[in-house]
Design a protein around this motif. Structure first.
Motif, PDB file in Angstrom:
ATOM      1  N   GLY A   1       2.237  10.053   3.080  1.00  0.00           N
ATOM      2  CA  GLY A   1       2.889   9.034   2.604  1.00  0.00           C
ATOM      3  C   GLY A   1       2.964   8.799   0.969  1.00  0.00           C
ATOM      4  N   ILE A   2       2.010   9.398   0.280  1.00  0.00           N
ATOM      5  CA  ILE A   2       1.690   9.361  -1.069  1.00  0.00           C
ATOM      6  C   ILE A   2       2.712  10.693  -1.443  1.00  0.00           C
ATOM      7  CG2 ILE A   2       0.327   9.919  -2.949  1.00  0.00           C
ATOM      8  CD1 ILE A   2      -2.118   8.744  -1.269  1.00  0.00           C
ATOM      9  N   ALA A   3       2.456  11.743  -0.962  1.00  0.00           N
ATOM     10  CA  ALA A   3       3.472  12.963  -1.289  1.00  0.00           C
ATOM     11  C   ALA A   3       5.125  12.395  -1.239  1.00  0.00           C
ATOM     12  CB  ALA A   3       3.355  14.071  -0.500  1.00  0.00           C
ATOM     13  N   TYR A   4       5.508  11.800  -0.125  1.00  0.00           N
ATOM     14  CA  TYR A   4       6.718  11.603   0.092  1.00  0.00           C
ATOM     15  C   TYR A   4       7.115  10.047  -0.188  1.00  0.00           C
ATOM     16  CZ  TYR A   4       6.822  16.191   2.150  1.00  0.00           C
ATOM     17  OH  TYR A   4       6.723  17.369   2.611  1.00  0.00           O
ATOM     18  N   MET A   5       6.791   9.678  -1.437  1.00  0.00           N
ATOM     19  CA  MET A   5       6.975   8.105  -1.479  1.00  0.00           C
ATOM     20  C   MET A   5       8.381   7.869  -2.011  1.00  0.00           C
ATOM     21  SD  MET A   5       5.634   7.501  -5.520  1.00  0.00           S
ATOM     22  CE  MET A   5       4.014   8.053  -5.442  1.00  0.00           C
ATOM     23  N   SER A   6       9.338   8.877  -2.253  1.00  0.00           N
ATOM     24  CA  SER A   6      10.592   8.547  -2.341  1.00  0.00           C
ATOM     25  C   SER A   6      11.319   8.410  -1.312  1.00  0.00           C
ATOM     26  CB  SER A   6      11.295   9.664  -3.282  1.00  0.00           C
ATOM     27  OG  SER A   6      11.149  10.885  -2.367  1.00  0.00           O
TER      28      SER A   6
ATOM     29  N   SER B   1      10.977   5.147 -18.644  1.00  0.00           N
ATOM     30  CA  SER B   1      12.334   5.144 -18.200  1.00  0.00           C
ATOM     31  C   SER B   1      12.432   6.750 -18.221  1.00  0.00           C
ATOM     32  CB  SER B   1      13.348   4.656 -18.919  1.00  0.00           C
ATOM     33  OG  SER B   1      13.069   3.005 -19.011  1.00  0.00           O
ATOM     34  N   LYS B   2      11.559   7.433 -18.294  1.00  0.00           N
ATOM     35  CA  LYS B   2      11.742   9.005 -18.558  1.00  0.00           C
ATOM     36  C   LYS B   2      10.725   9.767 -17.326  1.00  0.00           C
ATOM     37  CE  LYS B   2      12.100   9.192 -23.468  1.00  0.00           C
ATOM     38  NZ  LYS B   2      11.640   9.586 -24.815  1.00  0.00           N
ATOM     39  N   PHE B   3       9.769   8.865 -16.903  1.00  0.00           N
ATOM     40  CA  PHE B   3       8.709   9.785 -16.199  1.00  0.00           C
ATOM     41  C   PHE B   3       8.887   8.895 -14.778  1.00  0.00           C
ATOM     42  CE2 PHE B   3       7.236  11.001 -20.159  1.00  0.00           C
ATOM     43  CZ  PHE B   3       6.845  12.513 -19.859  1.00  0.00           C
ATOM     44  N   SER B   4       8.528   9.737 -13.424  1.00  0.00           N
ATOM     45  CA  SER B   4       8.566   9.137 -12.288  1.00  0.00           C
ATOM     46  C   SER B   4       7.086   8.623 -12.020  1.00  0.00           C
ATOM     47  CB  SER B   4       8.974  10.099 -11.114  1.00  0.00           C
ATOM     48  OG  SER B   4       8.118  11.265 -11.095  1.00  0.00           O
ATOM     49  N   PRO B   5       6.921   8.084 -10.768  1.00  0.00           N
ATOM     50  CA  PRO B   5       5.539   7.662 -10.552  1.00  0.00           C
ATOM     51  C   PRO B   5       4.561   8.761 -10.432  1.00  0.00           C
ATOM     52  CG  PRO B   5       6.799   6.358  -9.434  1.00  0.00           C
ATOM     53  CD  PRO B   5       7.696   7.422 -10.001  1.00  0.00           C
ATOM     54  N   GLY B   6       4.981   9.864  -9.726  1.00  0.00           N
ATOM     55  CA  GLY B   6       3.912  11.275  -9.807  1.00  0.00           C
ATOM     56  C   GLY B   6       3.555  11.575 -10.961  1.00  0.00           C
ATOM     57  N   ASP B   7       4.253  11.184 -11.998  1.00  0.00           N
ATOM     58  CA  ASP B   7       4.050  11.820 -13.467  1.00  0.00           C
ATOM     59  C   ASP B   7       3.442  10.883 -14.306  1.00  0.00           C
ATOM     60  OD1 ASP B   7       4.938  14.398 -12.737  1.00  0.00           O
ATOM     61  OD2 ASP B   7       7.022  14.003 -13.256  1.00  0.00           O
ATOM     62  N   VAL B   8       2.629   9.927 -13.583  1.00  0.00           N
ATOM     63  CA  VAL B   8       2.088   8.520 -14.432  1.00  0.00           C
ATOM     64  C   VAL B   8       1.130   9.299 -15.506  1.00  0.00           C
ATOM     65  CG1 VAL B   8       0.321   8.507 -12.806  1.00  0.00           C
ATOM     66  CG2 VAL B   8       0.952   6.597 -14.444  1.00  0.00           C
ATOM     67  N   LEU B   9       0.405  10.274 -15.231  1.00  0.00           N
ATOM     68  CA  LEU B   9      -0.584  11.059 -16.312  1.00  0.00           C
ATOM     69  C   LEU B   9       0.260  11.566 -17.180  1.00  0.00           C
ATOM     70  CD1 LEU B   9      -3.196  12.457 -13.750  1.00  0.00           C
ATOM     71  CD2 LEU B   9      -3.440  10.202 -14.878  1.00  0.00           C
ATOM     72  N   LYS B  10       1.318  12.068 -17.095  1.00  0.00           N
ATOM     73  CA  LYS B  10       2.127  12.708 -18.413  1.00  0.00           C
ATOM     74  C   LYS B  10       2.453  11.624 -19.090  1.00  0.00           C
ATOM     75  CE  LYS B  10       3.640  16.728 -15.843  1.00  0.00           C
ATOM     76  NZ  LYS B  10       4.751  17.569 -15.286  1.00  0.00           N
TER      77      LYS B  10
ATOM     78  N   VAL C   1       0.899  -1.337  -0.004  1.00  0.00           N
ATOM     79  CA  VAL C   1      -0.047  -0.015   0.014  1.00  0.00           C
ATOM     80  C   VAL C   1       0.820   1.241   0.004  1.00  0.00           C
ATOM     81  CG1 VAL C   1      -1.855  -1.115   1.040  1.00  0.00           C
ATOM     82  CG2 VAL C   1      -0.274   0.024   2.504  1.00  0.00           C
ATOM     83  N   SER C   2       0.219   2.343  -0.048  1.00  0.00           N
ATOM     84  CA  SER C   2       0.966   3.886  -0.008  1.00  0.00           C
ATOM     85  C   SER C   2       1.685   3.970   1.144  1.00  0.00           C
ATOM     86  CB  SER C   2      -0.188   4.807  -0.163  1.00  0.00           C
ATOM     87  OG  SER C   2      -1.011   4.762   1.085  1.00  0.00           O
ATOM     88  N   GLY C   3       2.764   4.529   1.155  1.00  0.00           N
ATOM     89  CA  GLY C   3       3.691   4.759   2.312  1.00  0.00           C
ATOM     90  C   GLY C   3       4.366   3.632   2.691  1.00  0.00           C
ATOM     91  N   GLY C   4       4.622   2.926   1.580  1.00  0.00           N
ATOM     92  CA  GLY C   4       5.840   1.680   1.614  1.00  0.00           C
ATOM     93  C   GLY C   4       5.621   0.472   2.474  1.00  0.00           C
ATOM     94  N   LYS C   5       4.338   0.360   3.038  1.00  0.00           N
ATOM     95  CA  LYS C   5       4.003  -0.920   3.734  1.00  0.00           C
ATOM     96  C   LYS C   5       3.537  -1.951   3.113  1.00  0.00           C
ATOM     97  CE  LYS C   5       2.849   0.339   8.447  1.00  0.00           C
ATOM     98  NZ  LYS C   5       1.880   0.434   9.457  1.00  0.00           N
ATOM     99  N   ILE C   6       3.991  -3.394   3.386  1.00  0.00           N
ATOM    100  CA  ILE C   6       3.264  -4.648   2.941  1.00  0.00           C
ATOM    101  C   ILE C   6       2.316  -5.180   4.150  1.00  0.00           C
ATOM    102  CG2 ILE C   6       3.649  -6.933   2.262  1.00  0.00           C
ATOM    103  CD1 ILE C   6       4.882  -4.681   0.255  1.00  0.00           C
ATOM    104  N   PHE C   7       1.319  -5.247   4.158  1.00  0.00           N
ATOM    105  CA  PHE C   7       0.188  -5.972   4.818  1.00  0.00           C
ATOM    106  C   PHE C   7       0.052  -7.454   4.693  1.00  0.00           C
ATOM    107  CE2 PHE C   7      -1.680  -1.461   5.541  1.00  0.00           C
ATOM    108  CZ  PHE C   7      -1.207  -1.271   6.705  1.00  0.00           C
ATOM    109  N   LYS C   8      -0.448  -8.167   5.693  1.00  0.00           N
ATOM    110  CA  LYS C   8      -0.930  -9.525   5.622  1.00  0.00           C
ATOM    111  C   LYS C   8      -2.015  -9.311   6.093  1.00  0.00           C
ATOM    112  CE  LYS C   8       0.053 -14.358   6.812  1.00  0.00           C
ATOM    113  NZ  LYS C   8       0.920 -15.307   7.426  1.00  0.00           N
ATOM    114  N   TYR C   9      -3.075 -10.046   5.666  1.00  0.00           N
ATOM    115  CA  TYR C   9      -4.486 -10.026   6.296  1.00  0.00           C
ATOM    116  C   TYR C   9      -4.720 -11.551   6.696  1.00  0.00           C
ATOM    117  CZ  TYR C   9      -9.574  -9.600   6.634  1.00  0.00           C
ATOM    118  OH  TYR C   9     -10.554  -9.614   7.342  1.00  0.00           O
ATOM    119  N   LEU C  10      -5.028 -11.641   7.911  1.00  0.00           N
ATOM    120  CA  LEU C  10      -5.463 -12.807   8.232  1.00  0.00           C
ATOM    121  C   LEU C  10      -6.863 -12.925   8.659  1.00  0.00           C
ATOM    122  CD1 LEU C  10      -2.278 -13.096  10.848  1.00  0.00           C
ATOM    123  CD2 LEU C  10      -2.730 -14.480   8.849  1.00  0.00           C
ATOM    124  N   PRO C  11      -7.429 -14.020   8.333  1.00  0.00           N
ATOM    125  CA  PRO C  11      -9.002 -14.447   8.632  1.00  0.00           C
ATOM    126  C   PRO C  11      -9.283 -14.293   9.981  1.00  0.00           C
ATOM    127  CG  PRO C  11      -8.220 -15.790   6.890  1.00  0.00           C
ATOM    128  CD  PRO C  11      -6.827 -15.050   7.310  1.00  0.00           C
ATOM    129  N   GLY C  12     -10.049 -13.592  10.441  1.00  0.00           N
ATOM    130  CA  GLY C  12     -10.478 -13.662  12.046  1.00  0.00           C
ATOM    131  C   GLY C  12      -9.608 -12.443  12.704  1.00  0.00           C
TER     132      GLY C  12
END
Length: 325
Positions: free
Chosen positions: A87-92, A162-171, A53-64
């Motif tokens: 976390g989105i603004a400072y993804m770097s 290889s030219k645009f960063s994630p923040g420039d995906v729309l470009k 998810v955003s902010g650089g975390k990996i979650f594990k979901y456990l039933p219950g």
């Protein structure tokens, strides 16, 4: 009387269909003001799921039990400082996991982090180890899709641009950028190799169950390519299908030879008509499931089938969705 009974039966059937559809769909909101469960992975225990998810975390979901922290791309990823909009603004600084997949033989979780490169998290979880942030002396600017060959453990991953960063995906999409690449990382040699260049928004990749080829989506071009790993065509690529609109992540369905593809129709005003599209090893569309009623006009990033359920992720949405098949 007969017509009245028929009408009542039809209404009951319609009501049951609505109830059944509602009951078959579940939302799993992401905690900590984080968002965008973009991709999923499943370990050998078959219990729960993993998502980045955003902010650089990996979650594990456990039933219950719900979501628990499993991994972190950086030290900052663990802190509340990387929650929410920061976390989105400072993804770097925080990281942004895009593609994830397990090597089920070692238990290691490989992560293509969009701004920070290729990482691996040990089987017990914790902080990620950076494997590479460049290839052939050229830095990765925007990693996206990732898969692990189930037969060899070799990791395949993509850079959207290889030219645009994630923040420039729309470009990148608007300019029809075609600087994306397909890479492979061989853990036994610890070397990253460029396999394909000149790709137009390669958002996802998936290795076939027999390890003979890898599929690569081209989001911007509405095309999927096939790169041959083994056989007489090894080292060559070809167009696989143009039948899936704006394909994102691709995931194999066990050993069936089929794949799920996350798809939208990209327009000037944004994505619409998010769908799960099942294709076979010849590129033929077998099934299309619209998820617009569940996700709205959101960029659905991945559709991943596991034990009779579809796990649906988004680039920026607040929840993961699960549909019973």
């Amino acid at each position: 009387m007969t017509s009245f009974v028929s009408v009542i039966s039809l209404l009951l059937s319609f009501s049951l269909a609505i109830f059944s559809d509602a009951a078959s769909f579940q939302k799993f909101p992401v905690p900590g003001k984080r968002s965008g469960p973009e991709a999923f992975a499943f370990d050998s225990t078959g219990k729960g799921f993993y998502t980045g998810v955003s902010g650089g975390k990996i979650f594990k979901y456990l039933p219950g039990k719900g979501y628990v922290d499993f991994g972190y791309i950086t030290v900052s990823s663990k802190s509340q400082w990387c929650d929410g909009a920061l976390g989105i603004a400072y993804m770097s600084k925080c990281g942004r996991p895009a593609g994830i997949a397990f090597n089920n033989k070692t238990g290691e979780l490989y992560v293509a982090d969009a701004p920070l490169g290729l990482h691996v998290i040990p089987s017990g979880g914790g902080y990620a180890k950076k494997i590479a942030d460049s290839a052939d002396g050229k830095p990765f600017l925007f990693l996206d899709g990732l898969d692990v060959d189930p037969t060899t453990g070799v990791v395949y991953f993509t850079s959207f641009s290889s030219k645009f960063s994630p923040g420039d995906v729309l470009k990148a999409v608007a300019s029809k950028d075609a600087s994306g690449k397909l890479f492979k990382y061989d853990p036994s040699k610890r070397v990253v190799t460029v396999l394909l260049e000149g790709l137009s928004g390669p958002a996802g990749c998936a290795v076939s169950s027999d390890g003979s080829f890898v599929l690569v989506s081209q989001f911007t071009k509405s095309n999927i390519k096939r790169y041959w790993i083994k056989g007489s065509k090894a080292g060559t690529s070809e167009d696989f299908t143009n039948a899936v609109s704006n394909p994102d992540n691709i995931k194999r369905i066990g050993s069936s030879g089929n794949f799920w593809v996350a798809s939208v129709v990209n327009t000037a005003t944004g994505p619409t008509n998010p769908s799960a599209v099942k294709i076979n090893s010849d590129g033929r569309v077998l099934q299309t499931i619209s998820v617009k009623d569940k996700f709205g006009d959101t960029l659905v990033s991945e559709v991943n089938e596991f034990e009779g359920r579809l796990y649906v992720g988004t680039l920026s949405g607040p929840f993961a969705g699960i549909i019973d098949l």
